[in-house]
Scaffold this active site. Structure first.
Site, mmCIF file in Angstrom:
data_model
loop_
_atom_site.group_PDB
_atom_site.id
_atom_site.type_symbol
_atom_site.label_atom_id
_atom_site.label_comp_id
_atom_site.label_asym_id
_atom_site.label_seq_id
_atom_site.Cartn_x
_atom_site.Cartn_y
_atom_site.Cartn_z
ATOM 1 N N CYS A 112 0.813 -1.221 0.000
ATOM 2 C CA CYS A 112 0.000 0.000 0.000
ATOM 3 C C CYS A 112 0.845 1.269 0.000
ATOM 4 O O CYS A 112 0.344 2.357 -0.286
ATOM 5 C CB CYS A 112 -0.931 0.016 1.196
ATOM 6 S SG CYS A 112 -1.916 -1.473 1.281
ATOM 7 N N HIS A 255 -3.795 6.793 3.051
ATOM 8 C CA HIS A 255 -4.163 5.532 2.426
ATOM 9 C C HIS A 255 -5.549 5.117 2.925
ATOM 10 O O HIS A 255 -5.860 5.233 4.103
ATOM 11 C CB HIS A 255 -3.119 4.468 2.788
ATOM 12 C CG HIS A 255 -3.513 3.096 2.372
ATOM 13 N ND1 HIS A 255 -3.973 2.819 1.099
ATOM 14 C CD2 HIS A 255 -3.535 1.917 3.046
ATOM 15 C CE1 HIS A 255 -4.251 1.530 1.029
ATOM 16 N NE2 HIS A 255 -3.999 0.967 2.184
ATOM 17 N N ASN A 285 -10.277 -0.788 0.281
ATOM 18 C CA ASN A 285 -8.818 -0.621 0.246
ATOM 19 C C ASN A 285 -8.301 -1.117 -1.106
ATOM 20 O O ASN A 285 -8.358 -2.306 -1.393
ATOM 21 C CB ASN A 285 -8.219 -1.426 1.408
ATOM 22 C CG ASN A 285 -6.704 -1.343 1.465
ATOM 23 O OD1 ASN A 285 -6.054 -0.860 0.538
ATOM 24 N ND2 ASN A 285 -6.143 -1.822 2.559
HETATM 25 N N1 COA Z 1 -18.230 -9.559 9.602
HETATM 26 C C1 COA Z 1 -18.603 -9.864 10.864
HETATM 27 N N2 COA Z 1 -17.738 -10.167 11.824
HETATM 28 C C2 COA Z 1 -16.442 -10.166 11.512
HETATM 29 C C3 COA Z 1 -15.980 -9.846 10.226
HETATM 30 C C4 COA Z 1 -16.942 -9.549 9.259
HETATM 31 N N3 COA Z 1 -16.596 -9.235 7.991
HETATM 32 N N4 COA Z 1 -14.639 -9.920 10.198
HETATM 33 C C5 COA Z 1 -14.259 -10.262 11.439
HETATM 34 N N5 COA Z 1 -15.335 -10.416 12.229
HETATM 35 C C6 COA Z 1 -15.373 -10.806 13.627
HETATM 36 C C7 COA Z 1 -14.171 -11.646 13.992
HETATM 37 O O1 COA Z 1 -14.426 -13.003 13.731
HETATM 38 C C8 COA Z 1 -14.028 -11.362 15.450
HETATM 39 O O2 COA Z 1 -14.994 -12.111 16.154
HETATM 40 P P1 COA Z 1 -14.632 -12.741 17.591
HETATM 41 O O3 COA Z 1 -14.356 -11.572 18.469
HETATM 42 O O4 COA Z 1 -15.865 -13.504 17.929
HETATM 43 O O5 COA Z 1 -13.416 -13.577 17.360
HETATM 44 C C9 COA Z 1 -14.401 -9.900 15.511
HETATM 45 O O6 COA Z 1 -15.257 -9.632 14.416
HETATM 46 C C10 COA Z 1 -13.163 -9.061 15.304
HETATM 47 O O7 COA Z 1 -13.374 -7.973 15.991
HETATM 48 P P2 COA Z 1 -12.180 -6.985 16.190
HETATM 49 O O8 COA Z 1 -10.874 -7.692 16.139
HETATM 50 O O9 COA Z 1 -12.489 -6.155 17.372
HETATM 51 O O10 COA Z 1 -12.308 -6.130 14.873
HETATM 52 P P3 COA Z 1 -11.582 -4.799 14.619
HETATM 53 O O11 COA Z 1 -12.302 -3.691 15.265
HETATM 54 O O12 COA Z 1 -10.101 -4.907 14.856
HETATM 55 O O13 COA Z 1 -11.791 -4.659 13.047
HETATM 56 C C11 COA Z 1 -10.537 -4.902 11.044
HETATM 57 C C12 COA Z 1 -11.227 -5.603 12.210
HETATM 58 C C13 COA Z 1 -9.875 -5.926 10.158
HETATM 59 C C14 COA Z 1 -11.585 -4.125 10.282
HETATM 60 C C15 COA Z 1 -9.501 -3.914 11.619
HETATM 61 O O14 COA Z 1 -8.679 -4.585 12.547
HETATM 62 C C16 COA Z 1 -8.622 -3.291 10.569
HETATM 63 O O15 COA Z 1 -9.080 -2.494 9.766
HETATM 64 N N6 COA Z 1 -7.335 -3.584 10.595
HETATM 65 C C17 COA Z 1 -6.387 -3.023 9.668
HETATM 66 C C18 COA Z 1 -6.562 -3.682 8.339
HETATM 67 C C19 COA Z 1 -5.794 -2.976 7.297
HETATM 68 O O16 COA Z 1 -5.790 -1.778 7.223
HETATM 69 N N7 COA Z 1 -5.142 -3.743 6.451
HETATM 70 C C20 COA Z 1 -4.458 -3.264 5.317
HETATM 71 C C21 COA Z 1 -3.309 -2.431 5.668
HETATM 72 S S1 COA Z 1 -2.727 -1.684 4.243
#
Ligand code: COA
Length: 328
Positions: A112, A255, A285
């Site tokens: 990215c 980004h 993204n």
């Molecule tokens: N729909 C519903 N539930 C989902 C899901 C979806 N699409 N994806 C994950 N979950 C669930 C998981 O299974 C987990 O459940 P559990 O707690 O029962 O295990 C829970 O939601 C995860 O919650 P949490 O870890 O608190 O989510 P989060 O607030 O960290 O959000 C992301 C997850 C991935 C959106 C976030 O961490 C993120 O944006 N991270 C950076 C990603 C990124 O930018 N990547 C590219 C970099 S260039």
């Protein structure tokens, strides 16, 4: 000598994949996706549409905006994690389509952070090579082809698209458009965001296919935490380097990974939300393409005017991150 931004372009594939569509594919829901990421829909390339096809369309717009022709181009850099092939590089495929027979061509592989890395390299090469006048810099991705469409943790996040920035050198003028830049990497975190198979570590094999190892693997929470701190420190670095105040910045283009990351970065930089560009709701993204798509949208909408200072910042696999300050 000055190097200016002479043209921009973008391409978004036609097909839209909404959160409602994803609800029918994996165990997710619109409310979760919107509140956790800010994403409402993303665009997906056609099956036979490649990364270079998308980049080509973005490049045509930038070339038209700059009023040059293919034979004027001296350098083509494509930032991508989804090249058409491991080789030949994507930039060379574009050279052929633009008729840019004088251009040297290569791809950059910093996920990215690709567009801002490529811009810094293009500025440096234009400066150091007497004969170079025009550089085409692309961020282009077909992430849909490395997305695991059965993994709700990742498949809701990504989309396809392409962007282009055309740089032009003018020996007569004084000021460079690149005011400051800070690019960084930390291989200690190589495993939290990666495509495990398809390289020399694990060439394609039955196991790599059965276990979906040709798709994006990510530790979301860890990535999130590192993203905010790294982008904020890179932004502070370039603001200090250029000796400006945050108030001098007309637009911040972060980004587009997650609205919560974007808002957290803006808050820590004390930049008001109206000065922070955000289109993650429409495209998700798009990795290396995202900053250039925002930039082109803002330029064409008149949101960035000549002379404005724009701060671009990004973060991605590697880990890699950075920021650049541009005077448009
Ligand atoms: N729909 C519903 N539930 C989902 C899901 C979806 N699409 N994806 C994950 N979950 C669930 C998981 O299974 C987990 O459940 P559990 O707690 O029962 O295990 C829970 O939601 C995860 O919650 P949490 O870890 O608190 O989510 P989060 O607030 O960290 O959000 C992301 C997850 C991935 C959106 C976030 O961490 C993120 O944006 N991270 C950076 C990603 C990124 O930018 N990547 C590219 C970099 S260039």
């Amino acid at each position: 000598m000055s190097i200016r931004i002479a043209g921009t372009g973008r391409y978004i594939p036609e097909k839209v994949l909404t959160n409602a569509d994803l609800e029918r594919m994996v165990d997710t829901n619109d409310e979760w996706i919107r509140t956790r990421t800010g994403i409402e829909e993303r665009h997906i390339a056609a099956e036979n549409e490649t990364t270079s096809d998308m980049a080509y369309q973005a490049g045509l717009q930038a070339i038209e905006a700059a009023g040059i022709t293919g034979s004027d181009i001296d350098l083509i850099i494509v930032a991508t994690t989804t090249p058409d092939y491991a080789f030949p590089n994507t930039a060379t495929l574009l050279q052929n389509r633009f008729g840019a027979k004088n251009a040297f061509c290569f791809d950059i592989y910093t996920a990215c952070t690709g567009l801002i890395s490529s811009l810094e390299i293009a500025f440096a090469l234009l400066e150091s090579r007497k004969t170079y006048r025009h550089a085409l810099v692309f961020g282009a991705e077909k992430l849909s082809c490395i997305t695991n469409w059965t993994d709700r943790n990742t498949c809701v996040l990504f989309g396809d698209g392409a962007s282009c920035v055309l740089l032009e050198k003018d020996d007569g003028a004084e000021e460079s458009a690149l005011l400051a830049s800070a690019l960084h990497a930390n291989g200690q975190y190589a495993n939290i965001l990666k495509l495990p198979a398809g390289g020399s570590a694990m060439p394609a094999c039955q196991k790599s296919i059965d276990e979906n190892l040709h798709t994006i693997h990510m530790e979301g929470k860890e990535t999130f935490k590192l993203a905010v701190g790294s982008m904020v420190s890179a932004c502070e670095e370039v603001i200090a380097q250029a000796g400006i105040s945050p108030d001098d910045i007309a637009l911040v283009i972060p980004h587009q990974a997650n609205i919560r990351i974007i808002q957290a970065v803006a808050k820590r930089l004390t930049v008001p939300n109206e000065k922070v560009y955000c289109n993650v709701a429409k495209y998700g993204n798009t990795s290396a393409a995202s900053i250039g798509i925002c930039f082109d949208e803002a330029v064409r909408a008149g949101q960035i005017k000549r002379g404005d200072i724009v701060l671009m910042t990004s973060f991605g696999g590697g880990l890699t991150w950075g920021a650049i300050l541009i005077r448009y």
